[in-house]
Design a protein around this motif. Structure first.
Motif, PDB file in Angstrom:
ATOM      1  N   LYS A 151       0.839  -1.316  -0.067  1.00 34.63           N
ATOM      2  CA  LYS A 151      -0.061   0.167   0.085  1.00 34.63           C
ATOM      3  C   LYS A 151       0.885   1.185  -0.034  1.00 34.63           C
ATOM      4  O   LYS A 151       1.851   1.260   0.418  1.00 34.63           O
ATOM      5  N   LEU A 152       0.470   2.387  -0.851  1.00 36.80           N
ATOM      6  CA  LEU A 152       1.066   3.514  -0.540  1.00 36.80           C
ATOM      7  C   LEU A 152       0.462   4.253   0.729  1.00 36.80           C
ATOM      8  O   LEU A 152      -0.794   4.556   0.992  1.00 36.80           O
ATOM      9  N   VAL A 153       1.382   4.859   1.451  1.00 37.05           N
ATOM     10  CA  VAL A 153       1.112   5.652   2.641  1.00 37.05           C
ATOM     11  C   VAL A 153       1.619   7.092   2.567  1.00 37.05           C
ATOM     12  O   VAL A 153       3.009   7.182   2.360  1.00 37.05           O
ATOM     13  N   VAL A 154       0.910   8.130   2.482  1.00 39.19           N
ATOM     14  CA  VAL A 154       1.202   9.558   2.274  1.00 39.19           C
ATOM     15  C   VAL A 154       0.919  10.044   3.543  1.00 39.19           C
ATOM     16  O   VAL A 154      -0.183  10.341   4.230  1.00 39.19           O
ATOM     17  N   ASP A 155       2.206  10.842   4.037  1.00 35.96           N
ATOM     18  CA  ASP A 155       1.928  11.734   5.314  1.00 35.96           C
ATOM     19  C   ASP A 155       2.116  13.288   4.857  1.00 35.96           C
ATOM     20  O   ASP A 155       3.342  13.564   4.882  1.00 35.96           O
TER      21      ASP A 155
ATOM     22  N   SER B  71       6.168   9.885   1.726  1.00 36.21           N
ATOM     23  CA  SER B  71       5.330   8.749   0.781  1.00 36.21           C
ATOM     24  C   SER B  71       6.254   7.800   0.749  1.00 36.21           C
ATOM     25  O   SER B  71       7.216   7.466   0.456  1.00 36.21           O
ATOM     26  N   VAL B  72       5.572   6.508   1.253  1.00 32.29           N
ATOM     27  CA  VAL B  72       5.902   5.339   1.315  1.00 32.29           C
ATOM     28  C   VAL B  72       5.268   4.194   0.815  1.00 32.29           C
ATOM     29  O   VAL B  72       4.097   4.104   1.144  1.00 32.29           O
ATOM     30  N   VAL B  73       5.917   3.300   0.024  1.00 27.44           N
ATOM     31  CA  VAL B  73       5.102   2.121  -0.498  1.00 27.44           C
ATOM     32  C   VAL B  73       5.615   0.828   0.461  1.00 27.44           C
ATOM     33  O   VAL B  73       6.891   0.679   0.640  1.00 27.44           O
TER      34      VAL B  73
END
Lengths: 199, 80
Positions: B3-7, B13-15
């Motif tokens: 999943k892609l997580v954007v903060d 942004s981290v996959v």
């Protein structure tokens, strides 16, 4: 020293010595920033692209700066025609309270119009497909401790010109700071943008 | 599964791989979606059968396809 014709921002003439106007650069930058903030209805908060992911989570995009937001998605499904769903989240945790997301759906396919109503532990945004689909989602008051509501309209990639239209509410009075979007099955590739709507 | 997580606050942004809890939730969501799809397909089949029966009954009373189409436009069962 001259001024711009529309907003009257000051600037040094070619014959001026910049050193004679030490605060001008900062003043000009701040004036431009104030004007950008004051003008326009939408402010880009964040955006990104994704490739073959099972979900996308965005944290800290909903703040006290804006009450309402617009999210633009474009997505291509790995297979089939899964519905793109959404859960609101805070502190990095999705809210999946049972029956807390109510929705009214309408689907337009040529002269056939169908509709339904349901409640669930997540919100439906629209159908995506193996041909790119585009969604515009309006989210109202996610960051306030009140009911959050939304309206999502999708140009479905499954059909040459199909429309998936859904409106819904989330009955938990929680101040959310983000969301997670997930296709009902498989993975998705595409991108998104989150905009704040000027109050 | 990734999943892609954007903060936005962190500017990151981290996959990453799904956590066990996220995997469990995803599996539960998939099961619920499949159950809903099965129920919708069954309803569609039942609705189609009911539509066919309604049209057949109307024809048994002497109504033509044209009459049925005008009186009940949502039946969509013009077989003429």
């Amino acid at each position: 020293m001259g001024t711009t014709p529309i907003f009257g921002f000051p600037y040094p003439d070619p014959s001026d010595l910049v050193a004679n106007y030490p605060a001008l650069g900062q003043q000009l930058a701040e004036d431009v920033e104030d004007e950008i903030i004051a003008s326009g209805g939408l402010s880009l908060i964040t955006g990104n692209t994704f490739s073959a992911v099972s979900s996308v989570s965005v944290d800290n995009c909903f703040t006290s700066t804006y009450a309402n937001y617009v999210i633009y998605f474009k997505a291509t499904a790995s297979s089939g025609t899964p519905v793109l769903r959404l859960r609101l989240r805070v502190g990095g945790v999705d809210n999946s309270t049972a029956a807390s997301y109510a929705r009214q759906e309408a689907f337009f396919n040529n002269t056939t119009i169908s509709g339904s109503r349901a409640t669930d532990d997540l919100a439906f945004l629209g159908e995506i497909a193996t041909v790119e689909s585009n969604l515009i989602v309006n989210i109202f008051s996610p960051q306030l401790t009140t009911i959050t509501s939304y309206r999502s309209v999708t140009q479905s990639g499954r059909l040459s010109a199909g429309i998936y239209d859904v409106a819904g509410t989330h009955n938990q009075t929680v101040a959310y700071d983000g969301f997670t979007a997930t296709p009902a099955s498989g993975t998705m590739t595409g991108g998104f943008r989150v905009y704040g709507v000027k109050n | 599964m990734e999943k892609l997580v954007v903060d936005v606050a962190q500017g990151s942004s981290v996959v990453r791989e799904l956590t066990p809890d996220e995997l469990t939730q995803m599996e539960a969501d998939l099961a619920a979606a499949q159950a809903a799809e099965t129920a919708a397909a069954a309803k569609a089949e039942a609705d189609a059968a009911a539509t066919a029966a309604a049209i057949a009954h109307a024809k048994s009373l002497g109504f033509t396809d044209a009459m049925i189409a005008v009186m009940y436009p949502n039946l969509g069962g013009n077989n003429e």
